[in-house]
Design a protein around this motif. Structure first.
Motif, PDB file in Angstrom:
ATOM      1  N   GLN A 106     -11.487  -1.602 -43.252  1.00 48.53           N
ATOM      2  CA  GLN A 106     -10.231  -1.066 -42.748  1.00 48.53           C
ATOM      3  C   GLN A 106      -9.081  -1.448 -43.676  1.00 48.53           C
ATOM      4  O   GLN A 106      -8.211  -0.620 -43.964  1.00 48.53           O
ATOM      5  CB  GLN A 106      -9.945  -1.586 -41.336  1.00 48.53           C
ATOM      6  CG  GLN A 106     -10.802  -0.942 -40.268  1.00 48.53           C
ATOM      7  CD  GLN A 106     -10.581  -1.572 -38.896  1.00 48.53           C
ATOM      8  OE1 GLN A 106     -10.179  -2.720 -38.787  1.00 48.53           O
ATOM      9  NE2 GLN A 106     -10.848  -0.801 -37.849  1.00 48.53           N
ATOM     10  N   GLU A 110      -6.692   1.146 -45.637  1.00 44.26           N
ATOM     11  CA  GLU A 110      -5.236   1.135 -45.512  1.00 44.26           C
ATOM     12  C   GLU A 110      -4.566   0.988 -46.868  1.00 44.26           C
ATOM     13  O   GLU A 110      -3.554   1.638 -47.143  1.00 44.26           O
ATOM     14  CB  GLU A 110      -4.797   0.005 -44.573  1.00 44.26           C
ATOM     15  CG  GLU A 110      -5.172   0.248 -43.125  1.00 44.26           C
ATOM     16  CD  GLU A 110      -4.984  -0.983 -42.247  1.00 44.26           C
ATOM     17  OE1 GLU A 110      -4.510  -2.022 -42.756  1.00 44.26           O
ATOM     18  OE2 GLU A 110      -5.317  -0.897 -41.047  1.00 44.26           O
ATOM     19  N   GLU A 113      -4.749   4.328 -48.610  1.00 44.78           N
ATOM     20  CA  GLU A 113      -3.775   5.258 -48.035  1.00 44.78           C
ATOM     21  C   GLU A 113      -2.369   4.961 -48.543  1.00 44.78           C
ATOM     22  O   GLU A 113      -1.624   5.881 -48.891  1.00 44.78           O
ATOM     23  CB  GLU A 113      -3.801   5.192 -46.506  1.00 44.78           C
ATOM     24  CG  GLU A 113      -5.019   5.837 -45.886  1.00 44.78           C
ATOM     25  CD  GLU A 113      -5.072   5.678 -44.372  1.00 44.78           C
ATOM     26  OE1 GLU A 113      -4.045   5.294 -43.777  1.00 44.78           O
ATOM     27  OE2 GLU A 113      -6.133   5.949 -43.788  1.00 44.78           O
ATOM     28  N   LYS A 114      -1.999   3.681 -48.599  1.00 45.92           N
ATOM     29  CA  LYS A 114      -0.676   3.300 -49.102  1.00 45.92           C
ATOM     30  C   LYS A 114      -0.516   3.741 -50.550  1.00 45.92           C
ATOM     31  O   LYS A 114       0.530   4.228 -50.952  1.00 45.92           O
ATOM     32  CB  LYS A 114      -0.467   1.789 -48.996  1.00 45.92           C
ATOM     33  CG  LYS A 114      -0.105   1.309 -47.628  1.00 45.92           C
ATOM     34  CD  LYS A 114       0.191  -0.183 -47.667  1.00 45.92           C
ATOM     35  CE  LYS A 114       0.589  -0.700 -46.302  1.00 45.92           C
ATOM     36  NZ  LYS A 114       0.885  -2.133 -46.337  1.00 45.92           N
TER      37      LYS A 114
END
Length: 121
Positions: A106, A110, A113-114
């Motif tokens: 996860q 994340e 994605e950032k």
């Protein structure tokens, strides 16, 4: 198969070519030396990380089983063998490991994605 001649070297004298070859040899030796130093540092860091991990885990074991500090090494090994044999304990360790792996995935997701959004914070 013939190689194309490099005009840069065509115009050099034999002494210049030898000097160039010696310079290249020294650069190669320097690069090999640096590579060896980096490999040694990597091994040292890995060894320190392993030592730290073992100390921390041993401390957690002693914290969970305070009487274990009075046990001899053989007795600790016997206890660990018994814990390893237990199906329940294997399940607990597997579940904790899977949960940690999921959290790690996860966090990676994340971070990706950032990065894709261009968010550097």
């Amino acid at each position: 198969m013939s190689r194309a001649k490099n005009p840069k070297y065509e115009s050099m004298s034999l002494e210049e070519l030898k000097a160039n070859m010696e310079k290249s040899r020294k650069q190669l030796e320097h690069a090999i030396h640096n590579k060896n130093l980096l490999e040694q540092r990597k091994k040292l860091v890995e060894r320190k990380e392993r030592s730290h991990r073992l100390i921390v885990k041993g401390a957690e074991f002693e914290k969970a089983f305070p009487l274990s500090k009075d046990l001899e090494q053989e007795d600790v090994q016997k206890v660990m063998s018994q814990l390893k044999i237990s199906v329940y304990n294997r399940g607990v360790v597997r579940n904790v490991s899977n949960a940690a792996e999921k959290i790690g995935r996860q966090q990676i997701s994340e971070a990706v994605e950032k990065t894709e959004k261009g968010d550097d914070s």
